[in-house]
Motif scaffolding. Structure first.
Motif, PDB file in Angstrom:
ATOM      1  N   PHE A 289       0.870  -1.167   0.000  1.00 38.82           N
ATOM      2  CA  PHE A 289       0.000   0.000   0.000  1.00 38.82           C
ATOM      3  C   PHE A 289       0.910   1.222   0.000  1.00 38.82           C
ATOM      4  O   PHE A 289       2.129   1.090   0.110  1.00 38.82           O
ATOM      5  N   GLU A 290       0.336   2.420  -0.097  1.00 35.50           N
ATOM      6  CA  GLU A 290       1.159   3.624  -0.042  1.00 35.50           C
ATOM      7  C   GLU A 290       1.984   3.616   1.242  1.00 35.50           C
ATOM      8  O   GLU A 290       1.518   3.173   2.287  1.00 35.50           O
ATOM      9  N   ARG A 291       3.198   4.095   1.144  1.00 35.65           N
ATOM     10  CA  ARG A 291       4.165   4.015   2.241  1.00 35.65           C
ATOM     11  C   ARG A 291       3.633   4.568   3.561  1.00 35.65           C
ATOM     12  O   ARG A 291       3.876   4.003   4.616  1.00 35.65           O
ATOM     13  N   ASP A 292       2.875   5.642   3.545  1.00 35.13           N
ATOM     14  CA  ASP A 292       2.384   6.264   4.778  1.00 35.13           C
ATOM     15  C   ASP A 292       0.974   5.796   5.150  1.00 35.13           C
ATOM     16  O   ASP A 292       0.311   6.394   5.979  1.00 35.13           O
ATOM     17  N   SER A 293       0.529   4.707   4.563  1.00 32.44           N
ATOM     18  CA  SER A 293      -0.819   4.197   4.814  1.00 32.44           C
ATOM     19  C   SER A 293      -1.023   3.801   6.271  1.00 32.44           C
ATOM     20  O   SER A 293      -0.143   3.216   6.902  1.00 32.44           O
ATOM     21  N   ALA A 294      -2.201   4.085   6.795  1.00 35.43           N
ATOM     22  CA  ALA A 294      -2.542   3.721   8.184  1.00 35.43           C
ATOM     23  C   ALA A 294      -2.543   2.213   8.391  1.00 35.43           C
ATOM     24  O   ALA A 294      -2.394   1.746   9.522  1.00 35.43           O
ATOM     25  N   ILE A 295      -2.660   1.453   7.328  1.00 36.94           N
ATOM     26  CA  ILE A 295      -2.699  -0.013   7.469  1.00 36.94           C
ATOM     27  C   ILE A 295      -1.366  -0.560   7.972  1.00 36.94           C
ATOM     28  O   ILE A 295      -1.302  -1.651   8.513  1.00 36.94           O
ATOM     29  N   TYR A 296      -0.280   0.195   7.822  1.00 33.60           N
ATOM     30  CA  TYR A 296       1.035  -0.265   8.253  1.00 33.60           C
ATOM     31  C   TYR A 296       1.350   0.021   9.716  1.00 33.60           C
ATOM     32  O   TYR A 296       2.421  -0.340  10.195  1.00 33.60           O
ATOM     33  N   ARG A 297       0.466   0.644  10.432  1.00 37.20           N
ATOM     34  CA  ARG A 297       0.739   0.952  11.841  1.00 37.20           C
ATOM     35  C   ARG A 297       0.939  -0.339  12.623  1.00 37.20           C
ATOM     36  O   ARG A 297       0.114  -1.238  12.577  1.00 37.20           O
ATOM     37  N   LEU A 298       2.016  -0.428  13.364  1.00 31.99           N
ATOM     38  CA  LEU A 298       2.295  -1.610  14.177  1.00 31.99           C
ATOM     39  C   LEU A 298       1.719  -1.498  15.582  1.00 31.99           C
ATOM     40  O   LEU A 298       1.597  -2.479  16.290  1.00 31.99           O
ATOM     41  N   ASP A 299       1.350  -0.285  15.983  1.00 33.41           N
ATOM     42  CA  ASP A 299       0.905  -0.074  17.350  1.00 33.41           C
ATOM     43  C   ASP A 299      -0.600  -0.202  17.538  1.00 33.41           C
ATOM     44  O   ASP A 299      -1.090  -0.159  18.656  1.00 33.41           O
ATOM     45  N   ALA A 300      -1.337  -0.364  16.448  1.00 32.42           N
ATOM     46  CA  ALA A 300      -2.800  -0.448  16.561  1.00 32.42           C
ATOM     47  C   ALA A 300      -3.371  -1.158  15.339  1.00 32.42           C
ATOM     48  O   ALA A 300      -2.775  -1.133  14.270  1.00 32.42           O
ATOM     49  N   PRO A 301      -4.534  -1.780  15.477  1.00 30.73           N
ATOM     50  CA  PRO A 301      -5.157  -2.410  14.314  1.00 30.73           C
ATOM     51  C   PRO A 301      -5.713  -1.377  13.346  1.00 30.73           C
ATOM     52  O   PRO A 301      -5.914  -0.223  13.704  1.00 30.73           O
ATOM     53  N   PHE A 302      -5.911  -1.815  12.125  1.00 29.09           N
ATOM     54  CA  PHE A 302      -6.554  -1.003  11.091  1.00 29.09           C
ATOM     55  C   PHE A 302      -7.910  -1.644  10.837  1.00 29.09           C
ATOM     56  O   PHE A 302      -7.995  -2.844  10.595  1.00 29.09           O
ATOM     57  N   TYR A 303      -8.970  -0.863  10.908  1.00 27.77           N
ATOM     58  CA  TYR A 303     -10.312  -1.404  10.723  1.00 27.77           C
ATOM     59  C   TYR A 303     -10.774  -1.154   9.300  1.00 27.77           C
ATOM     60  O   TYR A 303     -10.878  -0.022   8.849  1.00 27.77           O
ATOM     61  N   GLY A 304     -11.025  -2.258   8.582  1.00 28.55           N
ATOM     62  CA  GLY A 304     -11.520  -2.182   7.227  1.00 28.55           C
ATOM     63  C   GLY A 304     -13.037  -2.336   7.211  1.00 28.55           C
ATOM     64  O   GLY A 304     -13.692  -2.402   8.255  1.00 28.55           O
ATOM     65  N   ILE A 305     -13.572  -2.417   6.014  1.00 26.87           N
ATOM     66  CA  ILE A 305     -15.017  -2.564   5.841  1.00 26.87           C
ATOM     67  C   ILE A 305     -15.263  -3.867   5.107  1.00 26.87           C
ATOM     68  O   ILE A 305     -14.612  -4.166   4.120  1.00 26.87           O
ATOM     69  N   GLU A 306     -16.206  -4.648   5.565  1.00 26.86           N
ATOM     70  CA  GLU A 306     -16.544  -5.928   4.921  1.00 26.86           C
ATOM     71  C   GLU A 306     -18.055  -6.069   4.936  1.00 26.86           C
ATOM     72  O   GLU A 306     -18.655  -6.218   5.991  1.00 26.86           O
ATOM     73  N   ASN A 307     -18.670  -6.003   3.777  1.00 28.56           N
ATOM     74  CA  ASN A 307     -20.127  -6.083   3.691  1.00 28.56           C
ATOM     75  C   ASN A 307     -20.671  -7.409   4.185  1.00 28.56           C
ATOM     76  O   ASN A 307     -21.769  -7.475   4.722  1.00 28.56           O
ATOM     77  N   ALA A 308     -19.919  -8.486   4.020  1.00 21.85           N
ATOM     78  CA  ALA A 308     -20.399  -9.811   4.416  1.00 21.85           C
ATOM     79  C   ALA A 308     -20.278 -10.032   5.924  1.00 21.85           C
ATOM     80  O   ALA A 308     -20.846 -10.959   6.460  1.00 21.85           O
ATOM     81  N   ASN A 309     -19.528  -9.190   6.608  1.00 26.12           N
ATOM     82  CA  ASN A 309     -19.311  -9.340   8.040  1.00 26.12           C
ATOM     83  C   ASN A 309     -20.446  -8.657   8.802  1.00 26.12           C
ATOM     84  O   ASN A 309     -20.644  -7.456   8.658  1.00 26.12           O
ATOM     85  N   PRO A 310     -21.206  -9.398   9.624  1.00 26.81           N
ATOM     86  CA  PRO A 310     -22.326  -8.791  10.357  1.00 26.81           C
ATOM     87  C   PRO A 310     -21.903  -7.609  11.218  1.00 26.81           C
ATOM     88  O   PRO A 310     -22.659  -6.677  11.425  1.00 26.81           O
ATOM     89  N   ALA A 311     -20.689  -7.624  11.735  1.00 24.83           N
ATOM     90  CA  ALA A 311     -20.208  -6.513  12.557  1.00 24.83           C
ATOM     91  C   ALA A 311     -19.854  -5.310  11.686  1.00 24.83           C
ATOM     92  O   ALA A 311     -19.637  -4.219  12.195  1.00 24.83           O
ATOM     93  N   GLY A 312     -19.760  -5.521  10.368  1.00 28.94           N
ATOM     94  CA  GLY A 312     -19.508  -4.419   9.449  1.00 28.94           C
ATOM     95  C   GLY A 312     -18.065  -4.036   9.256  1.00 28.94           C
ATOM     96  O   GLY A 312     -17.770  -3.102   8.554  1.00 28.94           O
ATOM     97  N   GLN A 313     -17.137  -4.754   9.884  1.00 27.53           N
ATOM     98  CA  GLN A 313     -15.746  -4.399   9.687  1.00 27.53           C
ATOM     99  C   GLN A 313     -14.819  -5.589   9.893  1.00 27.53           C
ATOM    100  O   GLN A 313     -15.145  -6.542  10.577  1.00 27.53           O
ATOM    101  N   LEU A 314     -13.686  -5.496   9.251  1.00 25.60           N
ATOM    102  CA  LEU A 314     -12.610  -6.459   9.437  1.00 25.60           C
ATOM    103  C   LEU A 314     -11.506  -5.778  10.226  1.00 25.60           C
ATOM    104  O   LEU A 314     -11.336  -4.568  10.163  1.00 25.60           O
TER     105      LEU A 314
END
Length: 135
Positions: free
Chosen positions: A64-89
């Motif tokens: 992903f882009e170098r400064d992307s939030a997905i690369y943070r090691l200190d916290a999870p990154f919350y994505g979106i998943e339509n099939a997930n009842p909770a609404g996020q991955l």
């Protein structure tokens, strides 16, 4: 889920593997991934909870882009998943050390050791729960 796994997708008719993975990662994260070379083709059998899974998977390098939030090691990154009842991955980066990854509920389990040293050329792996054999 009570385990970790790499993000992926099923393919549609006429899909190219890299294009399908790019589409799914964008849908799951809202970010623009760069799908790279094939690392492994896997024919695997493993257990998740009480259910046996059979996977035929193509594993690619992804960035992903170098400064992307997905690369943070200190916290999870919350994505979106339509099939997930909770609404996020939940995406979480872990260092590529087998000693750490082997203690996580990572599926399929061969990944814990395999990611420590990525192959230069694609490998075909037949995996049966606790043993992987490169053919």
């Amino acid at each position: 889920d009570s385990y970790w796994y790499l993000p992926g997708t099923t393919m549609r008719l006429h899909d190219q593997a890299a294009g399908a993975l790019e589409r799914e990662l964008h849908r799951q994260t809202g970010l623009k991934p760069k799908v790279g070379r094939l690392i492994w083709a896997v024919n695997g059998y493993f257990q998740v909870n009480a259910e046996i899974q059979h996977e035929v998977g193509l594993y690619h390098l992804v960035n992903f882009e170098r400064d992307s939030a997905i690369y943070r090691l200190d916290a999870p990154f919350y994505g979106i998943e339509n099939a997930n009842p909770a609404g996020q991955l939940v995406f979480q980066w872990f260092p590529r050390y087998a000693s750490l990854l082997e203690n996580l509920p990572l599926q399929p389990k061969f990944l814990a050791r395999a990611v420590e040293k990525l192959p230069i050329t694609p490998e075909y792996i037949v995996y049966r729960d606790s043993a992987a054999v490169t053919i």
